[in-house]
Design a protein around this motif. Sequence first.
Motif, PDB file in Angstrom:
ATOM      1  N   VAL A   1       0.841  -1.196   0.000  1.00  0.00           N
ATOM      2  CA  VAL A   1       0.000   0.000   0.000  1.00  0.00           C
ATOM      3  C   VAL A   1       0.871   1.238   0.000  1.00  0.00           C
ATOM      4  N   ARG A   2       0.238   2.375  -0.277  1.00  0.00           N
ATOM      5  CA  ARG A   2       0.987   3.626  -0.340  1.00  0.00           C
ATOM      6  C   ARG A   2       1.409   4.064   1.060  1.00  0.00           C
ATOM      7  N   THR A   3       2.659   4.434   1.188  1.00  0.00           N
ATOM      8  CA  THR A   3       3.179   4.870   2.489  1.00  0.00           C
ATOM      9  C   THR A   3       3.393   6.382   2.485  1.00  0.00           C
ATOM     10  N   TYR A   4       3.302   6.955   3.669  1.00  0.00           N
ATOM     11  CA  TYR A   4       3.491   8.391   3.842  1.00  0.00           C
ATOM     12  C   TYR A   4       4.571   8.602   4.903  1.00  0.00           C
ATOM     13  N   GLU A   5       5.278   9.692   4.782  1.00  0.00           N
ATOM     14  CA  GLU A   5       6.336   9.991   5.746  1.00  0.00           C
ATOM     15  C   GLU A   5       5.763  10.803   6.905  1.00  0.00           C
ATOM     16  N   LEU A   6       5.954  10.289   8.104  1.00  0.00           N
ATOM     17  CA  LEU A   6       5.493  10.988   9.308  1.00  0.00           C
ATOM     18  C   LEU A   6       6.615  11.825   9.916  1.00  0.00           C
ATOM     19  N   LEU A   7       7.830  11.264   9.895  1.00  0.00           N
ATOM     20  CA  LEU A   7       8.970  11.976  10.471  1.00  0.00           C
ATOM     21  C   LEU A   7      10.218  11.616   9.668  1.00  0.00           C
ATOM     22  N   HIS A   8      10.835  12.619   9.034  1.00  0.00           N
ATOM     23  CA  HIS A   8      12.058  12.381   8.261  1.00  0.00           C
ATOM     24  C   HIS A   8      13.218  12.153   9.217  1.00  0.00           C
TER      25      HIS A   8
ATOM     26  N   LEU B   1      15.807   9.270  13.806  1.00  0.00           N
ATOM     27  CA  LEU B   1      14.605   8.444  13.962  1.00  0.00           C
ATOM     28  C   LEU B   1      13.684   8.736  12.781  1.00  0.00           C
ATOM     29  N   SER B   2      13.371   7.736  11.983  1.00  0.00           N
ATOM     30  CA  SER B   2      12.474   7.941  10.838  1.00  0.00           C
ATOM     31  C   SER B   2      11.193   7.143  11.065  1.00  0.00           C
ATOM     32  N   VAL B   3      10.073   7.762  10.688  1.00  0.00           N
ATOM     33  CA  VAL B   3       8.765   7.134  10.906  1.00  0.00           C
ATOM     34  C   VAL B   3       7.951   7.253   9.624  1.00  0.00           C
ATOM     35  N   GLU B   4       7.390   6.130   9.183  1.00  0.00           N
ATOM     36  CA  GLU B   4       6.489   6.109   8.043  1.00  0.00           C
ATOM     37  C   GLU B   4       5.174   5.474   8.471  1.00  0.00           C
ATOM     38  N   TYR B   5       4.095   5.799   7.733  1.00  0.00           N
ATOM     39  CA  TYR B   5       2.811   5.192   8.086  1.00  0.00           C
ATOM     40  C   TYR B   5       2.028   4.890   6.814  1.00  0.00           C
TER      41      TYR B   5
ATOM     42  N   ILE C   1       8.562   2.410  12.632  1.00  0.00           N
ATOM     43  CA  ILE C   1       9.546   3.290  13.283  1.00  0.00           C
ATOM     44  C   ILE C   1      10.925   2.656  13.121  1.00  0.00           C
ATOM     45  N   SER C   2      11.865   3.406  12.549  1.00  0.00           N
ATOM     46  CA  SER C   2      13.225   2.890  12.323  1.00  0.00           C
ATOM     47  C   SER C   2      14.219   3.743  13.096  1.00  0.00           C
ATOM     48  N   ASN C   3      15.105   3.066  13.786  1.00  0.00           N
ATOM     49  CA  ASN C   3      16.165   3.747  14.538  1.00  0.00           C
ATOM     50  C   ASN C   3      17.441   3.727  13.703  1.00  0.00           C
ATOM     51  N   ASN C   4      17.781   4.862  13.075  1.00  0.00           N
ATOM     52  CA  ASN C   4      18.967   4.958  12.219  1.00  0.00           C
ATOM     53  C   ASN C   4      20.171   5.531  12.958  1.00  0.00           C
TER      54      ASN C   4
ATOM     55  N   HIS D   1      12.685   9.297  25.183  1.00  0.00           N
ATOM     56  CA  HIS D   1      13.095   9.664  26.544  1.00  0.00           C
ATOM     57  C   HIS D   1      13.830  10.999  26.567  1.00  0.00           C
ATOM     58  N   THR D   2      14.220  11.506  25.384  1.00  0.00           N
ATOM     59  CA  THR D   2      14.958  12.783  25.373  1.00  0.00           C
ATOM     60  C   THR D   2      14.284  13.868  24.539  1.00  0.00           C
ATOM     61  N   ARG D   3      13.553  13.490  23.509  1.00  0.00           N
ATOM     62  CA  ARG D   3      13.034  14.487  22.568  1.00  0.00           C
ATOM     63  C   ARG D   3      11.513  14.354  22.373  1.00  0.00           C
ATOM     64  N   HIS D   4      10.900  15.474  21.906  1.00  0.00           N
ATOM     65  CA  HIS D   4       9.488  15.493  21.544  1.00  0.00           C
ATOM     66  C   HIS D   4       9.390  15.991  20.097  1.00  0.00           C
ATOM     67  N   PHE D   5       8.731  15.229  19.222  1.00  0.00           N
ATOM     68  CA  PHE D   5       8.578  15.619  17.825  1.00  0.00           C
ATOM     69  C   PHE D   5       7.092  15.846  17.537  1.00  0.00           C
ATOM     70  N   TYR D   6       6.767  17.002  16.943  1.00  0.00           N
ATOM     71  CA  TYR D   6       5.387  17.316  16.596  1.00  0.00           C
ATOM     72  C   TYR D   6       5.089  16.757  15.207  1.00  0.00           C
TER      73      TYR D   6
END
Length: 1081
Positions: free
Chosen positions: A856-863, A870-874, A894-897, A955-960
């Motif tokens: 299915v088509r994926t969208y980027e939530l966090l580059h 930290l990269s997040v797709e949904y 969620i991928s930890n790079n 535990h350290t950062r907040h991403f909107y």
Amino acid sequence: MLSLPPVQKLLRQLPAGPAKPPVGGDTAEEVTSPVLATEAGQPACYSALQVDELRLLAGPKPAVATSTGPSLRHDDLKEMLDSNKDSLKLEAMKRIVAMIARGKNASDLFPAVVKNVACKNIEVKKLVYVYLVRYAEEQQDLALLSISTFQRGLKDPNQLIRASALRVLSSIRVPIIVPIMMLAIKEAASDMSPYVRKTAAHAIPKLYSLDSDQKDQLIEVIEKLLADKTTLVAGSVVMAFEEVCPERIDLIHKNYRKLCNLLIDVEEWGQVVIINMLTRYARTQFLSPNQNESLLEESAEKAFYGSEEEDTKEPKAEAASLAKRKPYVMDPDHRLLLRNTKPLLQSRNAAVVMAVAQLYFHLAPKAEVGVIAKALVRLLRSHSEVQYVVLQNVATMSIKRRGMFEPYLKSFYIRSTDPTQIKILKLEVLTNLANETNISTILREFQTYIRSMDKDFVAATIQAIGRCATNIGKVRDTCLNGLVQLLSNRDELVVAESVVVIKKLLQMQPAQHSEIIKHMAKLTDNIQVPMARASILWLIGEYCEHVPKIAPDVLRKMAKSFTNEEDIVKLQVINLAAKLYLTNSKQSKLLTQYVLNLAKYDQNYDIRDRARFIRQLIVPTEKSGALNKYAKKLFLAQKPAPILESSFKDRDHFQLGSLSHLLNAKAVGYQELPDWPDEAPDPSVRNVEVPEWTKCTSREKRKEKAEKPFYSDSDGESGPTESADSAVPHAEPESVSEESGSSSSSSSSSGSEEEEEEEEEGSGEQSEDKEEEEKRPKRKDKEGSRKAAMGSAGRYPLGKRGAPAEPLPALITPPPPQPIPSSSIISTSLVTDLEGLTLTDTSLTPALLSPAFGAVRTYELLHRMAGEGLSVEYCFSRRPFPGDPHMVAVHIQISNNTDAEVKSLRVSEPKLLSGMRIQEFPEIERLAPGDTANVVMGIDFCDSTQAANFQLCTHTRHFYVSIQPPVGELMAPVFMSENEFKKEQGKLTGMSEITEKLTLPEKCRSDHAIVQQVTSAANVGRVPCGADNEYRFAAKTMTSGSLVLITLEQREGAVAQLTVNSEKMVIGTMLVKDIIQALAQ
């Protein structure tokens, strides 16, 4: 019997009948009585009769007397009251009470009635007390004679007589009996009967208004009655509290939870009083549930525009900002109030519904306020008086919470039978709800309203069009053109109102609309309404540079009729002359002098003063000062365009539902709504010690309540919001509905809320772990399916190569077979279909259910750059979200790079529009470097493409971040036959049908290609169709279940016609665009 002899003595002195005048006399003989005598000496019962009428009463013909005067009938009643038979007394009292009910004066019967207060017949005695309550204040002297009888009535074995005696006693407004009343109220407050205690509560405000010095003693009685546990007393004592000592909130602390729990069973008017009091109480004792919203927006901007320098700030400043960002936790008592008032939205009493609505508006989190909209819309079917009050409040609410009423837009459409005031209020609401998506529908409605015969309503509609044009720039030109067309209307009022509105709109873009200004200048000969003429003259004067040839001619015409014009028009003529003198003095110099000379001798001193002032300012003379140089700057300065605002904009500082809000002015006795406190007061003041012997029974009740909930939370209140707001930390983020009865009455309530509810019902000394252990054996069967559901919605950590790691124990529990609903939803995933049809207890493993991101088509939530590695797709997997069919399942990868381990990955502080809900994924404790985790979260978008905003925290950062769904993902496929499709399509015509023609490219003309492209654009199911050149698809929106029907008909060549039928016009319009775009690829 101490008072009876004097009463009887007085009664004997009363006349037996009307006095007879002497033979041949022209005037009536004066009848004097020590009891009934008025100040003038004439008896009260005859004071209203004229001489001729008295002569008729004294005549020999009884028929004439009976038909002309009521006094003889009263004499019959007096004879009946003097009778020894209780049946006659009862009949007389019934007639007298009936007279009072019809509004007739029966005060002259007071002496005859008051002596029956000692009657032994209870029915007679009750009616006597009803009469005495009505007239005791007027006939105080006679009532005082029987005071000892009333005191004996306080000791009567019948509770109704005791209450009636107290009621009469408190109705005698004589300061001398205050001590007797005080004693009676204190005794009644300890009475065994709740009805008598209720009457005591009613007597308290009466005594307080008679003698305010008794306040301290009355507060003691109020405190005693507040502790009463009966529902009959609760409303009355709170009313007494509000009248006597509303500032003493310390009296409410210990009784707060009891009042919240009793609220559902109190009588309706008691509910209104209690809810209003608790609204003010909550504003002083709890923190604002919406306090972090402005902070969230500010911190979002800072995070976006953040720099490296800001990261290297002092740790103290960082700690201070973290303290400010501390997540809001709702007080359990605050939640208790919201939960216990919610069922009252279904009350039959409009005042109760309105009281709950204002409580939610002033106290509830923004995400939960939406539940009141449906209840308020229901009240619009009531009487016009109720509609007027409700619409006043809706108009105020719709300014701040527009999204709450948008789904009910059609409910505010105006009927021809509505009164003018209702029409204008509905217009106000429609204008407040207007936005870019629904403005076309609203303007179509307004076009119809302009043809109405009600001129006030038409004028209000034109003003509403102007406000829509001001607020929504996209339709400004359309509105302006429509208003210009109205200038040719035959009705002068319509034209005048249009001119006034056009004037305000032209101020925004004058250069682009010089033709309209010319057109309006020609109307000066026809329009006679002063305000409209003044508006046209102001426009020509302000923008005279755009119409240099027309402006002097208009001034010439107005100079001719200057003396006959209204004052407001004359002032604008002077202004026009001054502006033309400054810009085009050659043509207008003489005209200006002529106009100023006319104005110099006008009868109105305002016009004379204006003329003198302007002459000195614009015409240079030796005496004129330095101001003459700045005349152009003064007259031709750039003026800001007027802001067309709602008259309800600032009304919310009054408490909604109050008389002050209705009048938009502070009424007598109005109590201001307190501001939220900066810091929460001590919640322990509301704790009540529970006796030892009650603990066992409360636990049993608590378990019964857990097994069989009575008032379940209805849809609209989000589970995650409650779990975040509740006082129980680390509760399971469940939002699974427990079905009570049919599937339509299912309600989503979080696990944490159930725990919180049990804590509040019991004494609260047991810890969470113990409660969980107690609940597990009782609810094992129910929890089995829940855990399995959460298992499929859980996280599946994968290694670097995607190999599934060991699942958690909760994920291994197999779920029971899911029941198949009547309207079967076809899933695009074969795996899900097979799982629903399984005949065994084993289900497919979680690894097989993990989302396939390639399919299915994926969208980027966090580059990964913005997420610091930290990269997040949904993606929208189009599978049912476990536990809540209204939610869209969003699969997140969620991928930890980075080279470091990421801990405590979670969702926090969701910022959602009204009605939207979010089910967060379970917290990921650790994510090793290079690893990837797949999780599922559910979002109820409330049939809207608005984004769901939230924070993704480590535990350290907040991403909107925000997830915005394509319109095609807001629905689920529906299977139906061809006949059912045609039947449903026939219901959705007119404005619910959107049709577009398109050209199909060569690649997209085969059956397979068309079906593939349509289903890729929207989550729809195909409907069988007999025609070869026609394709049909059907779906239902996730939240409201509204049908969406799609028909694609191929015609000659590559031409095709796409039709979408849906109640949701916005969804239909957007879906048409998406499908056309998909087919064009």
